[in-house]
Design a protein around this motif. Structure first.
Motif, short mmCIF file in Angstrom:
data_model
loop_
_atom_site.label_atom_id
_atom_site.label_comp_id
_atom_site.label_asym_id
_atom_site.label_seq_id
_atom_site.Cartn_x
_atom_site.Cartn_y
_atom_site.Cartn_z
N ILE A 1 1.90 -4.85 -5.05
CA ILE A 1 0.81 -3.99 -5.45
C ILE A 1 1.03 -2.92 -4.99
CG2 ILE A 1 -1.76 -3.60 -4.35
CD1 ILE A 1 -2.09 -6.76 -3.44
N PHE A 2 1.74 -2.26 -4.10
CA PHE A 2 2.47 -0.64 -4.26
C PHE A 2 2.88 0.26 -5.38
CE2 PHE A 2 1.49 -0.59 0.43
CZ PHE A 2 1.28 0.92 0.50
N GLN A 3 3.46 -1.09 -5.73
CA GLN A 3 4.85 -0.63 -7.32
C GLN A 3 3.93 -0.44 -8.48
OE1 GLN A 3 7.26 -3.75 -7.36
NE2 GLN A 3 9.27 -2.50 -5.95
N VAL A 4 2.81 -1.10 -8.06
CA VAL A 4 1.19 -1.16 -9.15
C VAL A 4 0.57 0.83 -9.97
CG1 VAL A 4 -1.12 -2.12 -10.48
CG2 VAL A 4 1.26 -3.07 -9.76
N GLU A 5 0.99 1.37 -8.34
CA GLU A 5 0.53 2.63 -8.59
C GLU A 5 0.98 3.53 -8.11
OE1 GLU A 5 -2.92 2.30 -7.63
OE2 GLU A 5 -3.32 0.68 -6.87
N THR A 6 0.65 4.69 -9.37
CA THR A 6 1.26 5.54 -9.60
C THR A 6 2.09 5.98 -7.94
OG1 THR A 6 0.20 6.86 -10.71
CG2 THR A 6 1.45 5.48 -12.10
N ASP A 7 2.90 7.38 -8.20
CA ASP A 7 3.04 8.59 -7.40
C ASP A 7 1.55 9.48 -6.97
OD1 ASP A 7 5.13 7.13 -6.78
OD2 ASP A 7 6.27 8.62 -6.71
N ASP A 8 1.06 9.75 -8.19
CA ASP A 8 -0.42 10.18 -8.13
C ASP A 8 -1.22 9.74 -7.57
OD1 ASP A 8 -1.21 12.96 -9.32
OD2 ASP A 8 -2.00 11.87 -10.29
N ASN A 9 -1.80 8.18 -7.83
CA ASN A 9 -2.42 7.48 -7.46
C ASN A 9 -2.66 7.62 -6.07
OD1 ASN A 9 -3.97 7.57 -9.94
ND2 ASN A 9 -2.83 5.47 -10.36
N LEU A 10 -1.36 7.43 -5.37
CA LEU A 10 -1.14 7.07 -3.63
C LEU A 10 -1.62 8.74 -3.03
CD1 LEU A 10 1.48 4.27 -3.62
CD2 LEU A 10 -0.77 4.35 -3.67
N LEU A 11 -1.17 9.35 -4.12
CA LEU A 11 -1.43 10.95 -2.94
C LEU A 11 -2.58 11.75 -3.26
CD1 LEU A 11 2.03 12.26 -4.24
CD2 LEU A 11 1.58 12.00 -2.10
N HIS A 12 -3.66 11.53 -4.09
CA HIS A 12 -4.56 11.84 -3.93
C HIS A 12 -5.22 10.91 -4.14
CE1 HIS A 12 -1.98 14.52 -6.25
NE2 HIS A 12 -3.03 14.90 -5.88
N LEU A 13 -5.39 10.14 -3.38
CA LEU A 13 -7.00 9.00 -2.78
C LEU A 13 -8.19 9.80 -3.17
CD1 LEU A 13 -4.99 7.31 0.53
CD2 LEU A 13 -4.82 6.70 -2.01
N HIS A 14 -8.95 8.75 -2.62
CA HIS A 14 -10.40 8.96 -3.30
C HIS A 14 -11.13 9.21 -1.63
CE1 HIS A 14 -12.03 4.76 -2.45
NE2 HIS A 14 -11.02 4.52 -3.36
N GLN A 15 -11.86 10.53 -1.62
CA GLN A 15 -12.47 10.81 -0.55
C GLN A 15 -13.54 10.13 -0.30
OE1 GLN A 15 -13.31 14.93 -0.87
NE2 GLN A 15 -11.55 15.62 -0.89
N GLY A 16 -14.13 9.21 -1.04
CA GLY A 16 -15.48 8.11 -0.51
C GLY A 16 -15.06 6.61 0.03
N SER A 17 -15.31 7.04 0.98
CA SER A 17 -15.18 4.73 1.77
C SER A 17 -16.61 4.78 2.19
CB SER A 17 -13.69 5.77 2.97
OG SER A 17 -15.14 6.14 3.89
N PRO A 18 -15.65 2.74 2.28
CA PRO A 18 -17.41 1.67 3.17
C PRO A 18 -17.55 2.93 4.62
CG PRO A 18 -14.70 0.48 2.51
CD PRO A 18 -14.53 3.11 1.93
N ASP A 19 -18.22 1.72 4.63
CA ASP A 19 -18.67 1.87 5.84
C ASP A 19 -17.30 1.28 6.82
OD1 ASP A 19 -21.23 2.56 5.08
OD2 ASP A 19 -22.07 0.93 5.70
N ASN A 20 -17.64 2.52 7.97
CA ASN A 20 -16.31 1.95 9.14
C ASN A 20 -15.03 1.81 8.58
OD1 ASN A 20 -18.72 1.45 11.01
ND2 ASN A 20 -19.06 -0.75 10.52
N TYR A 21 -14.98 2.56 7.22
CA TYR A 21 -13.79 2.75 7.05
C TYR A 21 -12.06 3.52 7.70
CZ TYR A 21 -9.24 4.13 3.71
OH TYR A 21 -8.03 3.73 3.80
N ILE A 22 -12.71 4.93 8.07
CA ILE A 22 -12.13 5.64 9.17
C ILE A 22 -12.21 4.48 10.95
CG2 ILE A 22 -12.23 7.94 10.16
CD1 ILE A 22 -12.04 8.08 6.99
N ALA A 23 -13.10 3.96 11.10
CA ALA A 23 -12.92 3.44 12.04
C ALA A 23 -11.87 2.55 12.41
CB ALA A 23 -14.14 2.87 12.48
N ILE A 24 -11.79 1.35 11.47
CA ILE A 24 -10.93 0.38 11.09
C ILE A 24 -10.00 1.11 11.17
CG2 ILE A 24 -9.84 -0.90 9.97
CD1 ILE A 24 -12.76 -1.97 8.95
N MET A 25 -9.21 2.38 9.98
CA MET A 25 -8.47 2.87 9.83
C MET A 25 -7.59 3.47 11.32
SD MET A 25 -7.07 2.24 6.31
CE MET A 25 -5.78 3.62 7.19
N GLN A 26 -8.18 4.08 11.84
CA GLN A 26 -7.82 4.39 13.08
C GLN A 26 -7.70 3.23 14.51
OE1 GLN A 26 -10.80 7.13 15.58
NE2 GLN A 26 -9.48 8.12 16.84
#
Length: 520
Positions: free
Chosen positions: A179-204
């Motif tokens: 899955i990582f290999q499908v993504e280009t470096d540019d896509n992974l370096l410039h992630l979109h800022q919008g996130s679903p509810d509780n995304y930041i909390a779950i990541m933390q």
């Protein structure tokens, strides 16, 4: 006095000297404060003084200011002045930990957890608590259970330990790599800022869970794969993404297949995303994961050592002493293999040991530094029967992957080849049953020293050992990742192996073994 404080309260951000002067004057009359408004005003000033002192690594002053501020709070302050209380107790927990007041740090953090009125505030407290209790199963296990329950409440159901161990496999990691290999470096370096509810909390929450589970290798690997799968589902921006990337890259280095090459790309992406941030807050933990397990396989050894030194300084500045000392230990261990002057290594260790911050580190980390110090002393003073430092002075390290390779290096140079061979076999047996999850890097140097010892023994006894070819193959494969670090070592082992077939097998083994060490 209070009028002066009120007047200067508007300019303390740009005039720290005035702030500390005011706080020094206030301290002489703090016991006389009775008015609630005045007490809160002074508490706020002490909070600012504590924060600025902490930023400057002045933990003595920061601790005094934080304690003084908390003493001004009355019953009911959490209900009436929540924001101030939260900031004060968070500061107190940080500075108490940095000031070696571990129990006070735990108590302050637990007060925050008990009174926190939001999920984010609780997570911030848990994030601090993980570093306070790291390495102590009696404290980390309850915290781990709490985080798992928290994730469950957010829709992330984590199975029990036994099920988790069975659910992590090379196949799962390979699927995520694809899955990582499908993504280009540019896509992974410039992630979109919008996130679903509780995304930041779950990541933390995953960040905390992975951090406190490092002493449970297979369970920790499962948590990392769950974390990676969650991120790849949303691919949204978060300050915890660099830690995720290097954590996932680190476990890929343990898999003996092509995913080890993918680990370098993923780890490098993690560093690049980290460099996009204006904050160094997560740099020590990201660097310890990357350079201890990933970078060491691919990048020049001296470069890795310098990065550990950089992270050590930043860690101390941020008050993350335990992580800082981990970097110091890794730097020292690599210096053995890089050929750094032993006197320089000894001076570096002694400087760290004399530092007051050393006493804050968890016992296992401190023990490792002392062990490396004794190892250097063994080599400097000599390892003979008449030496002040003898083999028996070192603790048996058969169950400690963080220092066993250093011991093998000492034994090689001191001529205890049979002991090196014994340790090599003992370590391999331990690895095979999954008791360790030490970085593949450690195995490589383990096999290198084991191979050297076996060759010396074979030379002396004019015989051959069936495992020599296998040991050399491991080092040769490592050269595919980093010819800089391992190519010359593989060449040396091959040259010594071929010499066993020469007509000079009966030559004196001692002289032969001494000459080869100049090429290591």
């Amino acid at each position: 006095m209070i009028i002066l404080a009120s007047h200067d309260n508007h300019r303390v951000e740009r005039n720290y000297f005035s702030l500390f002067t005011i706080l020094d004057q206030i301290s002489h009359g703090i016991a006389l404060l009775q008015d609630e408004e005045q007490r809160l005003l002074v508490a706020q000033l002490y909070l600012q003084g504590g924060i600025e002192s902490y930023r400057r690594s002045n933990y003595t002053s920061a601790y005094y200011y934080a304690k003084s501020a908390v003493s001004l709070l009355r019953n009911g302050s959490w209900a009436n002045h929540y924001g101030l209380c939260f900031k004060l107790y968070i500061l107190l927990s940080k500075v108490s930990y940095s000031y070696r007041k571990i129990e006070e740090a735990k108590a302050a953090t637990n007060i925050v957890i008990d009174h926190a009125n939001s999920l984010q505030d609780k997570l911030d407290a848990y994030a601090i608590l993980q570093f306070i209790v790291i390495g102590d199963p009696d404290d980390t296990d309850p915290l781990r259970g709490t985080i798992i329950e928290l994730l469950k409440s957010l829709g992330e159901h984590i199975p029990c330990d036994d099920e988790a161990k069975n659910n992590v496999s090379n196949r799962v990691c390979q699927e995520l790599v694809e899955i990582f290999q499908v993504e280009t470096d540019d896509n992974l370096l410039h992630l979109h800022q919008g996130s679903p509810d509780n995304y930041i909390a779950i990541m933390q929450a995953y960040s905390i869970l992975v951090g406190i589970s490092c002493i449970r290798p297979r369970v920790n690997a499962y948590y990392i794969t769950r974390w990676a799968r969650y991120f790849l589902k949303h691919k949204a921006e978060s300050k915890y993404v660099p830690q995720l990337f290097v954590s996932f890259a680190a476990i890929l280095c343990e898999i003996p297949n092509e995913t080890i090459k993918a680990s370098y790309r993923i780890g490098q992406l993690g560093l690049k995303i980290l460099n996009q941030s204006s904050s160094d807050a997560l740099l020590p933990i990201v660097y310890v994961l990357y350079y201890a397990k990933v970078g060491i396989l691919f990048e020049p050894l001296q470069s890795v050592i310098e990065m550990h030194r950089k992270a050590y300084e930043i860690g101390l500045h941020l008050g993350s002493q335990t992580i800082a000392m981990m970097h110091k230990i890794f730097a020292v261990a690599r210096e053995f293999h890089a050929g750094t002057n032993l006197v320089d290594i000894n001076d570096e260790i002694e400087c760290a040991l004399k530092s007051e911050e050393c006493h804050t580190f968890v016992s296992t980390v401190g023990t490792q530094l002392h062990t490396h110090h004794k190892a250097v002393q063994c080599l400097i003073k000599g390892y003979g029967e008449n030496s002040d430092v003898k083999l028996g002075d070192l603790p048996l390290l058969e169950n400690d992957p963080t220092t066993v390779v250093t011991q093998m290096a000492i034994l090689i140079f001191s001529g205890h080849f049979e002991r090196v061979k014994y340790l090599g076999k003992k370590c391999e047996d331990t690895i095979s049953v999954g008791k360790w999850s030490c970085p593949a890097f450690r195995w490589l140097y383990l096999y290198f020293y084991w191979g050297l010892a076996s060759l010396v023994i074979a030379r002396r006894k004019a015989s051959k050992f069936s495992d020599i070819d296998r040991l050399i193959t491991v080092v040769e494969n490592a050269a595919d990742c980093s010819n800089w670090n391992f190519g010359n070592k593989a060449t040396l082992l091959n040259a010594l192996r071929h010499s066993l077939n020469s007509e000079n097998v009966e030559a004196e083994g001692k002289l032969w073994s001494e000459e080869l060490f100049s090429y290591i």
